[in-house]
Design a protein around this motif. Structure first.
Motif, short mmCIF file in Angstrom:
data_model
loop_
_atom_site.label_atom_id
_atom_site.label_comp_id
_atom_site.label_asym_id
_atom_site.label_seq_id
_atom_site.Cartn_x
_atom_site.Cartn_y
_atom_site.Cartn_z
N SER A 117 0.85 -1.22 0.08
CA SER A 117 -0.11 -0.04 -0.06
C SER A 117 1.19 1.39 0.10
O SER A 117 0.60 2.26 0.64
CB SER A 117 -0.72 -0.06 1.37
OG SER A 117 -0.12 0.08 2.40
N MET A 133 -0.88 -2.52 -5.01
CA MET A 133 -1.76 -3.38 -5.49
C MET A 133 -2.44 -2.75 -7.06
O MET A 133 -2.96 -1.65 -6.83
CB MET A 133 -2.81 -3.82 -5.10
CG MET A 133 -2.38 -4.59 -3.67
SD MET A 133 -1.38 -6.16 -3.69
CE MET A 133 -2.73 -7.21 -4.46
N ASP A 134 -2.04 -3.36 -8.13
CA ASP A 134 -2.47 -3.09 -9.29
C ASP A 134 -3.64 -4.05 -9.39
O ASP A 134 -3.47 -5.23 -9.95
CB ASP A 134 -1.63 -3.07 -10.46
CG ASP A 134 -2.07 -2.45 -11.62
OD1 ASP A 134 -3.43 -2.29 -11.90
OD2 ASP A 134 -1.66 -2.30 -12.74
N THR A 135 -4.96 -3.59 -9.08
CA THR A 135 -6.11 -4.77 -8.77
C THR A 135 -5.52 -6.02 -8.14
O THR A 135 -5.54 -5.84 -6.88
CB THR A 135 -6.59 -5.08 -10.29
OG1 THR A 135 -6.64 -3.97 -11.04
CG2 THR A 135 -8.04 -5.50 -10.23
N ASP A 136 -5.29 -7.14 -8.57
CA ASP A 136 -4.72 -8.25 -7.79
C ASP A 136 -3.33 -8.52 -8.29
O ASP A 136 -2.93 -9.55 -7.66
CB ASP A 136 -5.72 -9.22 -8.01
CG ASP A 136 -5.71 -9.88 -9.62
OD1 ASP A 136 -5.13 -8.99 -10.41
OD2 ASP A 136 -6.24 -10.94 -9.98
N LYS A 137 -2.62 -7.73 -8.80
CA LYS A 137 -1.20 -7.95 -8.73
C LYS A 137 -0.25 -6.87 -7.91
O LYS A 137 -0.70 -5.91 -7.87
CB LYS A 137 -0.81 -7.70 -10.35
CG LYS A 137 -1.20 -8.88 -11.05
CD LYS A 137 -0.28 -9.08 -12.33
CE LYS A 137 -0.75 -10.17 -13.22
NZ LYS A 137 -2.49 -10.49 -13.61
N LYS A 174 2.75 -4.78 -7.64
CA LYS A 174 3.61 -3.98 -8.52
C LYS A 174 4.37 -3.11 -7.70
O LYS A 174 4.36 -2.72 -6.71
CB LYS A 174 2.86 -3.28 -9.56
CG LYS A 174 2.49 -4.24 -10.67
CD LYS A 174 1.83 -3.49 -11.92
CE LYS A 174 1.29 -4.43 -12.72
NZ LYS A 174 0.49 -3.84 -13.91
#
Lengths: 215, 271
Positions: free
Chosen positions: B46, B53-57, B59
């Protein structure tokens, strides 16, 4: 498990300050909450649906959304327009009072509706007005039945106030988060906080038992 | 009837005990085996642009960085978003996750509980204020209301300047809420990692903010990978981190995320 009492002792003074704030917030919120709740509870029992509806919606909103979200909405949405800027203490009182009002309203309603209809009919046949019947016959009996539910609501409120750490209201959880931050340790801050909350709620439930027995 | 019930209960209880004890020893054996072939990193995703999180990945800079490090070391790995608190506890235990990768600044206080890799990232804290603010440096914040994310080095620094129990130092759950607080007028300034502040300013170009760097009072700090005390992984991964820093792969990743060259000399010479 190694448990470092030295950092608990270092944080004890601020934790106690936080405890006082938690107690203060909880007492004020339960008081405001129950006054608002009394009005909302009666509103919800109004005979006409369009009088009932706003109170009904209020209760549904505050019981149906997480307090976590309510705190953020009050902090960033409700307080700034009135006060000009955010204020964690105001958020604490407003969010918890509004939330507790919804639960109190249902406690009042349940308490009043639990009194047999015959009681009211008897009071009216004795020549009392509807208001008098409510005040002298129904409410005294209902309040006795409400005490355990209010005690429960108070205990829940004390624990829920820990969510206020989210907007940096310096209560118990806030200071244990600070302790966690300084030393990157988990057990000392969280177990200490848990113990303080436990002492608070346990003494509260003892007190409520006493009140219940005396009534 | 009653006696029978009791017997069943005690049988059930002893079964539970066996199960609990059994689980405990199984876990230990499992993690020892796992430690040989694979390292599991915990992260708190975060903290854009470092890890998010890029949606569920997952990065971010740290994620790209660890990828080249693990390629260099030739060790299998994975990264799980556990949140900050879970990362700290589970890395300390070292059974489920053997390391924490989450822009963790190396501080003496944390070293009492954890081991660190060699430094891999230079950072500093930065002050964000509204454009019309008269704040010039960190010491000007002394009697102002300052919003920070609790449990960060910004917290340590500002606790040092303002006092740990100063009511005007407000610790928020995340930098996002602290930045909202500044925006809503509840605070005069936010102090946070330079990368976080820059990302926020970049994403909110219409808001009238100004950033202040104060190397004198804040200084450089360095991120390291977090290990449990006495971890064998430090010796295995430190050479790979050093190689990646020196062979240009690190600079490449740094440029794609921050658009500038890293100051490698500082990172390599940091303790």
């Amino acid at each position: 498990m190694d448990f470092r009492f030295d950092i608990v002792i270092q944080y004890l003074p601020v934790l106690l300050k936080g405890t006082l704030l938690t107690i203060g917030i909880s007492i004020v919120s339960i008081l405001i909450g129950s006054i608002l709740g009394l009005g909302i509870g009666f509103g919800k029992m109004a005979p006409k649906w369009y009088f009932r509806w706003p109170f009904h919606s209020y209760i549904n909103f505050f019981r149906g959304t997480p307090l976590y979200v309510q705190i953020l909405i009050v902090h960033f949405g409700l307080i700034p327009p009135f006060y000009g800027k955010t204020n964690a203490l105001m958020t604490a009182f407003v969010a918890l009072s509004l939330n507790s009002a919804a639960y109190s309203a249902e406690i009042f309603r349940a308490g009043i509706q639990s009194i047999d209809r015959g009681q009211k009919e008897a009071a009216i046949s004795l020549g009392m007005s509807s208001t008098q019947a409510m005040r002298f016959i129904i409410l005294p009996q209902a309040i006795k039945r409400m005490v355990p539910a209010f005690g429960n609501e108070f205990i829940v409120l004390v624990k829920d106030s820990s969510l206020l750490a989210l907007v940096a209201a310096p209560e118990i959880m806030y200071w244990s988060n600070t302790m966690k931050g300084q030393y990157a340790r988990i057990w000392e801050p969280y177990l200490t906080a848990a113990l303080i909350y436990f002492i608070l709620t346990y003494s509260l439930s003892k007190l409520l038992n006493y009140v219940e027995r005396r009534m | 009837m009653k006696a029978e019930k009791k017997w069943i209960m005690s049988a059930f209880m002893s079964l539970m005990m066996v199960a609990i004890v059994g689980c405990g020893s199984n876990n230990n054996a499992g993690s020892e085996n796992a430690a040989v072939e694979k390292i599991k990193f915990a992260t708190d995703a975060s903290y854009a642009p470092m890890e998010f999180m890029d949606t569920d990945k997952i990065k971010g800079f740290d994620i790209d960085f660890i990828k080249v490090v693990m390629e260099e070391a030739g060790i299998d790995y994975d990264v799980t978003n556990t949140g900050w608190d879970t990362m700290l506890t589970s890395v300390k235990q070292g059974t489920e996750y053997q390391a924490g990768l989450s822009s963790v600044s190396i501080t003496d206080e944390r070293k009492e509980t954890y081991d660190y890799s060699i430094p891999y990232f230079e950072s500093t804290n930065m002050i964000l204020v509204k454009e019309d603010s008269d704040i010039q440096n960190a010491l000007d914040l002394k009697d102002k209301i300052v919003a920070i994310q609790g449990a960060t080095t910004a917290d340590d620094l500002m606790s040092g300047i303002m006092g740990v129990d100063n009511g005007n130092l407000r610790r928020f759950d995340s930098n996002a809420v602290a930045l909202m607080e500044l925006d809503a007028g509840g605070a005069d300034a936010v102090v946070a990692d330079i990368a976080i502040v820059r990302e926020y300013v970049k994403n909110n170009p219409d808001k009238k903010f100004k950033t202040i760097t104060d190397m004198e009072n804040f200084g450089s700090e360095y991120y390291g990978i977090l290990y449990p005390k006495g971890s064998e992984w430090k010796a295995k991964l430190d050479p790979a981190i050093k190689a990646v820093l020196e062979n240009g792969k690190y600079a490449e990743i740094y440029k794609t995320w921050f658009g500038e060259e890293p100051n490698l000399e500082n990172v390599l010479n940091a303790k």
